[in-house]
Design a protein around this motif. Structure first.
Motif, PDB file in Angstrom:
ATOM      1  N   THR A 106       0.752  -1.229  -0.099  1.00 44.49           N
ATOM      2  CA  THR A 106      -0.091  -0.157  -0.058  1.00 44.49           C
ATOM      3  C   THR A 106       1.034   1.306  -0.168  1.00 44.49           C
ATOM      4  OG1 THR A 106      -0.184  -0.165   2.355  1.00 44.49           O
ATOM      5  CG2 THR A 106      -2.101  -1.006   0.979  1.00 44.49           C
ATOM      6  N   THR A 107       2.068   1.360   0.541  1.00 44.58           N
ATOM      7  CA  THR A 107       2.860   2.367   0.472  1.00 44.58           C
ATOM      8  C   THR A 107       3.811   2.545  -0.781  1.00 44.58           C
ATOM      9  OG1 THR A 107       4.632   1.159   1.723  1.00 44.58           O
ATOM     10  CG2 THR A 107       2.947   2.375   2.974  1.00 44.58           C
ATOM     11  N   ASP A 108       3.658   1.518  -1.617  1.00 44.14           N
ATOM     12  CA  ASP A 108       4.435   1.411  -2.818  1.00 44.14           C
ATOM     13  C   ASP A 108       3.692   2.160  -4.041  1.00 44.14           C
ATOM     14  OD1 ASP A 108       6.252   0.825  -4.810  1.00 44.14           O
ATOM     15  OD2 ASP A 108       6.301  -1.202  -4.570  1.00 44.14           O
ATOM     16  N   LYS A 109       4.496   3.209  -4.528  1.00 45.94           N
ATOM     17  CA  LYS A 109       3.920   4.086  -5.392  1.00 45.94           C
ATOM     18  C   LYS A 109       4.357   3.566  -6.795  1.00 45.94           C
ATOM     19  CE  LYS A 109       2.387   6.680  -2.309  1.00 45.94           C
ATOM     20  NZ  LYS A 109       0.604   6.762  -1.775  1.00 45.94           N
TER      21      LYS A 109
END
Length: 274
Positions: A106-109
């Motif tokens: 979820t924090t990987d853009k």
């Protein structure tokens, strides 16, 4: 959706096809051209700039493979870092059309394709793994519905260009492989050519100007003296690329639109960023 085109040696996509593809897939653009000394790549958020750059590089190196990608974002943020193609290694680049079933924190853009290029394919052994028939079949089935193109100069690879699920796209008569048909203009892209009088007649009466040279080429409305010099204020056509204002226009920026407003409704004055 995205649009991916591969040009075989001595073939080049038409500029108008690349522009149409960019209108339909407007979230970032990029290219790769194989040369005798390496793979030249370019990426950016301006279709106009990247198309121009790509065609210039292609003209210089016409006798090898080339690819152009226009992105329609499904995963990851809309920025240059998520534009295709992605580097797999110093000698290998990858682009993709579709959605890949990869795990993204979820924090990987990063986009799904970027994760595949930077993490998954290298973990499989890199581009040389594509020469294994079993690996090829597994990847083709896993990415069913998607199309993946890999360019490489890796001496351990058997090919310079790999197209996974090639049959899901199509080759034209000019030597180009297209991942889909979003490079083709649709009837909707010319909706302003529909019976103009019924839709704009009243508005057109308000925007008349005696200068015969100041006439919109699409709706034929004469522009009033203080009109926007970039867009027709009746039908919305851009006088530069012929796209539609804030829709299919390839060159709209707040700086070229004195009526632009931000999300708070503030008129652009050079002091805020969109």
């Amino acid at each position: 959706m995205c649009l991916l085109v591969v040009a075989s040696p001595n073939s080049t996509p038409r500029k108008k096809d690349l522009e149409c593809a960019s209108c339909n897939n407007p979230h970032g653009f990029g290219y790769a051209v194989i040369t005798p000394t390496g793979i030249i790549t370019g990426r950016g958020m301006s279709s106009k700039k990247i198309i121009k750059e790509f065609l210039e590089v292609r003209k210089q190196y016409p006798s090898s493979y080339a690819m152009f990608h226009a992105r329609f974002a499904t995963h990851g943020v809309k920025n240059e870092e998520n534009c295709h193609p992605f580097k797999v290694s110093e000698q290998t680049y990858l682009a993709h059309n579709g959605i890949l079933d990869v795990e993204i924190h979820t924090t990987d853009k990063r986009s799904d394709t970027r994760v595949f290029a930077e993490d998954v394919l290298p973990a499989m052994g890199g581009v040389k793994a594509l020469d294994d028939n079993n690996v090829w079949k597994i990847l083709s089935k896993w990415s069913s519905g998607s199309k993946i193109v890999i360019f490489t100069l890796d001496p351990e690879a058997k090919e310079a260009c790999y197209i996974i699920n090639e049959s899901a796209g199509h080759w034209d008569n000019e030597g180009m492989w297209w991942s889909n048909t979003t490079y083709k203009a649709s009837a909707w892209s010319h909706y302003v050519a529909l019976p103009f009088e019924e839709k704009y007649a009243e508005d057109a009466k308000k925007y008349t100007y005696s200068d015969e040279d100041a006439t919109c080429p699409t709706c034929l409305t004469e522009q009033f003296e203080d009109a926007n010099p970039y867009f027709c204020e009746v039908c919305g056509q851009c006088f530069d690329c012929n796209g539609i204002y804030q829709d299919t226009c390839l060159c709209w920026t707040p700086e070229t639109d004195k009526y632009a407003t931000n999300k708070k409704g503030m008129t652009y004055n050079g002091l805020f960023s969109f």
